[in-house]
Motif scaffolding. Structure first.
Motif, PDB file in Angstrom:
ATOM      1  N   LYS A 161       8.781   0.112   2.474  1.00  0.00           N
ATOM      2  CA  LYS A 161       9.304  -1.230   2.173  1.00  0.00           C
ATOM      3  C   LYS A 161       8.165  -2.232   2.029  1.00  0.00           C
ATOM      4  O   LYS A 161       7.466  -2.517   2.994  1.00  0.00           O
ATOM      5  CB  LYS A 161      10.235  -1.728   3.274  1.00  0.00           C
ATOM      6  CG  LYS A 161      10.909  -3.048   2.890  1.00  0.00           C
ATOM      7  CD  LYS A 161      11.519  -3.786   4.060  1.00  0.00           C
ATOM      8  CE  LYS A 161      10.572  -4.768   4.690  1.00  0.00           C
ATOM      9  NZ  LYS A 161      10.212  -5.915   3.819  1.00  0.00           N
ATOM     10  N   PRO A 162       7.981  -2.788   0.829  1.00  0.00           N
ATOM     11  CA  PRO A 162       6.990  -3.859   0.695  1.00  0.00           C
ATOM     12  C   PRO A 162       7.561  -5.165   1.249  1.00  0.00           C
ATOM     13  O   PRO A 162       8.776  -5.271   1.442  1.00  0.00           O
ATOM     14  CB  PRO A 162       6.782  -3.957  -0.820  1.00  0.00           C
ATOM     15  CG  PRO A 162       8.042  -3.430  -1.429  1.00  0.00           C
ATOM     16  CD  PRO A 162       8.687  -2.495  -0.437  1.00  0.00           C
ATOM     17  N   THR A 176      14.705  -7.654   8.416  1.00  0.00           N
ATOM     18  CA  THR A 176      15.769  -7.459   9.394  1.00  0.00           C
ATOM     19  C   THR A 176      16.797  -6.423   8.952  1.00  0.00           C
ATOM     20  O   THR A 176      17.334  -5.705   9.782  1.00  0.00           O
ATOM     21  CB  THR A 176      16.488  -8.791   9.722  1.00  0.00           C
ATOM     22  OG1 THR A 176      16.555  -9.550   8.520  1.00  0.00           O
ATOM     23  CG2 THR A 176      15.771  -9.575  10.769  1.00  0.00           C
ATOM     24  N   THR A 185       2.162  -2.478   9.235  1.00  0.00           N
ATOM     25  CA  THR A 185       1.173  -3.554   9.324  1.00  0.00           C
ATOM     26  C   THR A 185       1.928  -4.858   9.247  1.00  0.00           C
ATOM     27  O   THR A 185       2.782  -5.043   8.376  1.00  0.00           O
ATOM     28  CB  THR A 185       0.150  -3.475   8.174  1.00  0.00           C
ATOM     29  OG1 THR A 185      -0.627  -2.296   8.332  1.00  0.00           O
ATOM     30  CG2 THR A 185      -0.804  -4.666   8.200  1.00  0.00           C
ATOM     31  N   GLY A 186       1.605  -5.763  10.173  1.00  0.00           N
ATOM     32  CA  GLY A 186       2.281  -7.059  10.194  1.00  0.00           C
ATOM     33  C   GLY A 186       1.958  -7.793  11.480  1.00  0.00           C
ATOM     34  O   GLY A 186       0.924  -7.554  12.093  1.00  0.00           O
ATOM     35  N   ILE A 207       6.624  -8.745  15.456  1.00  0.00           N
ATOM     36  CA  ILE A 207       7.488  -7.766  14.776  1.00  0.00           C
ATOM     37  C   ILE A 207       7.055  -6.346  15.157  1.00  0.00           C
ATOM     38  O   ILE A 207       7.903  -5.445  15.287  1.00  0.00           O
ATOM     39  CB  ILE A 207       7.469  -7.963  13.241  1.00  0.00           C
ATOM     40  CG1 ILE A 207       7.930  -9.366  12.863  1.00  0.00           C
ATOM     41  CG2 ILE A 207       8.335  -6.920  12.542  1.00  0.00           C
ATOM     42  CD1 ILE A 207       9.356  -9.716  13.199  1.00  0.00           C
ATOM     43  N   ILE A 254       9.538  -3.439  16.290  1.00  0.00           N
ATOM     44  CA  ILE A 254       9.566  -2.155  15.587  1.00  0.00           C
ATOM     45  C   ILE A 254       9.357  -0.995  16.551  1.00  0.00           C
ATOM     46  O   ILE A 254      10.043   0.022  16.480  1.00  0.00           O
ATOM     47  CB  ILE A 254       8.499  -2.191  14.477  1.00  0.00           C
ATOM     48  CG1 ILE A 254       9.093  -2.926  13.281  1.00  0.00           C
ATOM     49  CG2 ILE A 254       8.005  -0.799  14.108  1.00  0.00           C
ATOM     50  CD1 ILE A 254       8.236  -2.970  12.081  1.00  0.00           C
ATOM     51  N   GLU A 301      -0.721  -1.877  12.942  1.00  0.00           N
ATOM     52  CA  GLU A 301      -1.879  -2.739  12.650  1.00  0.00           C
ATOM     53  C   GLU A 301      -1.361  -4.160  12.704  1.00  0.00           C
ATOM     54  O   GLU A 301      -0.630  -4.584  11.817  1.00  0.00           O
ATOM     55  CB  GLU A 301      -2.416  -2.460  11.236  1.00  0.00           C
ATOM     56  CG  GLU A 301      -2.843  -1.039  10.979  1.00  0.00           C
ATOM     57  CD  GLU A 301      -4.162  -0.689  11.615  1.00  0.00           C
ATOM     58  OE1 GLU A 301      -4.801  -1.577  12.218  1.00  0.00           O
ATOM     59  OE2 GLU A 301      -4.551   0.485  11.532  1.00  0.00           O
TER      60      GLU A 301
END
Ligand code: TAP
Length: 516
Positions: A211-212, A245, A263-264, A268, A272, A287
């Motif tokens: 998912k981008p 979400t 990565t984010g 979040i 996750i 990351e």
């Protein structure tokens, strides 16, 4: 027959395959762009059941196109396609070397399309075109080539164990792909974040549902088209745009996904990790955010320090996970350093990222710009000195001035929290007490990157030893390379991208013992 096609395709002999999709066609940067706007599931572009989302050009706030989005049901279809491809498809039958040939072929196609990819990245994310070409797309291509080379070099070991007299024992390990992997990535380097994770994931032999970020999904979809043209079998790569979400969460919770690469933000990341644990105890790599210190000693070359210091903060308009979130400048050179930085910052050309003379483009999206304006307001309120910038530019688009704060103390919000924008936060230190300075640099829950500028090799190495960060730059900054492992300590996450270590994130080890 398939294998022949792959090998021929890898050698550039076969004709490129074309694929049908609802095309977005437009002109930008003196070229014709053509890219998909649908979900990519099981080798086909299809509409999603979610509400389409408009993706916005941050330069002029115009709608580029409306992109289809995936619901949990669509994610489920993608995961099932990925599982079938992993267990029964051609992907599971070809050799590691043939897999490598496919990855090389994909990299070649990305190279052929690099101007188009860089233009799409630029209009979707606000990245300056010249930087997008070199970094966002250039490093993505290098990543695919680097991991393509690893495909046929993934191997286990033979391990001496005690004999079971009178018989003997042999133990060996196999490095196996995990299965269906989920990837969720942010908007700052859209194609590069996809590539850092997906190249290692596919090199290891897995299949993927990715998912981008909803803010900048377009290069991921163009990439999907190129995987078809490279000859990837259906179901190996699946791309499902949507919001975090719903779509992101459906990936994290899916019981058939066994590994999640993310990565984010740290916040979040925690959510996750909880979903991955609660659903089926997925293996996770994270990351996350950073507030990386850059320490500048008085013996550093001042001109170079100004250049490196500015690059450490303003690179990619500050939307850079390893951006130096704090500069510690030795008190003896502080004033002169700041004077020169302000002088140079005034010269930064801000404007349309597609203009070749532009050095600094708009921020990625509106909510991010608003966050940066709030960040500045907080800094001023708590008494830091705003000596340059801090305002939105009086023009359309999400333009924000490069900003400089001095007189920042360690307890301030702006000293502790990540801005993820072009905001330089400068504090003083005295090198008389190096341990105290290192303690200040380590006084954060983040531990992604760090930097030190000095001619004294002893000081530099002491810093490298004591600093709690996954990356240390000495007399340079932002120098990442596809061969060098990258990832954080503490609440900046765990599990590496890039380098050989990244492969381990997408492999499992099986131990086989034989008695003979
Ligand atoms: P996030 O808000 O964390 O979003 C990252 C991704 O996670 C997006 O695709 C987002 O979807 C998705 N997401 C949001 N909520 C989710 C949920 N509950 N379940 C599953 N997925 C969910 O970060 P961001 O604002 O995009 O990026 C900025 C942050 O990323 C910064 O903190 C920065 O430091 C960090 N970052 C770190 C690195 C490395 S390598 N450490 C690199 C780049 C960025 P949508 O946004 O599409 O809704």
């Amino acid at each position: 027959e398939f294998v022949n096609t792959v090998v021929l395709a890898a050698r550039g002999i076969s004709a490129a395959k074309e694929i049908k999709y609802d095309t977005v066609e437009m002109q930008a940067n003196n070229m014709d762009l053509k890219f998909p706007k649908q979900l990519f599931i099981n080798g086909e572009f299809v509409n999603g059941s979610g509400r389409p989302l408009n993706t916005i050009n941050p330069h002029d706030e115009s709608v580029i196109c409306s992109v289809e989005t995936a619901t949990a049901e669509d994610v489920d279809k993608a995961v099932k396609a990925a599982k079938k491809a992993f267990e029964e498809g051609e992907w599971s039958k070809i050799s590691a070397r043939e897999r490598g040939a496919l990855l090389f072929k994909l990299a070649d196609l990305m190279e052929e399309h690099k101007e188009e990819l860089a233009t799409i990245e630029s209009i979707d994310s606000g990245a300056v075109y010249t930087l997008a070409l070199k970094t966002h797309i250039g490093m993505s291509i290098e990543t695919w080539r680097y991991f393509a080379g690893w495909c046929d070099k993934i191997q286990g070991s033979t391990i001496p164990i005690s004999h079971a007299r009178p018989n003997r024992n042999l133990t060996f390990t196999r490095k196996e792909p995990i299965g269906v992997c989920g990837l969720v990535t942010p908007w700052n380097y859209p194609l590069m974040m996809l590539s850092w994770k997906m190249a290692a994931c596919l090199a290891a032999g897995n299949t993927v549902v990715m998912k981008p970020a909803q803010a900048s999904p377009l290069t991921a979809l163009k990439f999907a088209e190129l995987t078809v043209r490279a000859g990837f079998p259906p179901g190996v790569v699946n791309i499902v745009p949507g919001n975090g979400t719903e779509t992101g969460n459906a990936i994290c919770e899916h019981p058939l996904i066994r590994k999640l690469g993310f990565t984010g933000s740290t916040q979040i990341g925690q959510t996750i990790m909880r979903s991955c644990a609660n659903s089926n105890l997925k293996k996770v790599s994270l990351e996350l955010g950073g507030k990386s210190p850059l320490v500048i000693f008085e013996d550093a070359d001042l001109q170079q320090a100004v250049k490196i210091g500015m690059g450490s903060v303003f690179f990619n308009k500050g939307e850079n996970c390893i951006a130096a979130g704090r500069l510690f400048v030795e008190e003896t050179i502080h004033d002169e350093f700041v004077r020169r930085v302000v002088e140079e910052t005034k010269k930064i050309s801000i404007g349309n990222p597609l203009d070749r003379s532009t050095a600094h483009g708009p921020q990625n999206h509106k909510a991010h710009l608003t966050k940066l304006l709030d960040f500045v307001k907080r800094g001023v309120k708590e008494g830091a000195q705003l000596i340059y910038g801090g305002k939105r530019l009086d023009r359309p688009g999400w333009y924000f001035e490069p900003t400089i704060f001095t007189n920042v103390t360690d307890d301030m919000y702006i000293a502790k929290e990540e801005s993820f924008g072009p905001v330089m936060i400068v504090s003083k230190f005295s090198s008389k007490n190096m341990d105290e300075m290192i303690a200040r640099a380590n006084n954060t829950e983040y531990g992604l990157a760090s930097g030190v500028l000095t001619k004294d090799i002893g000081k530099a190495l002491k810093f490298a030893e004591k600093i709690e960060a996954g990356t240390v730059f000495i007399n340079t900054y932002n120098k990442t390379d596809v061969a060098a492992p990258f990832g954080g300590f503490k609440m900046s996450g765990f599990g590496k991208d890039l380098g050989q270590e990244a492969l381990n994130e997408y492999l499992k080890t099986k131990t086989v013992t034989i008695e003979y």
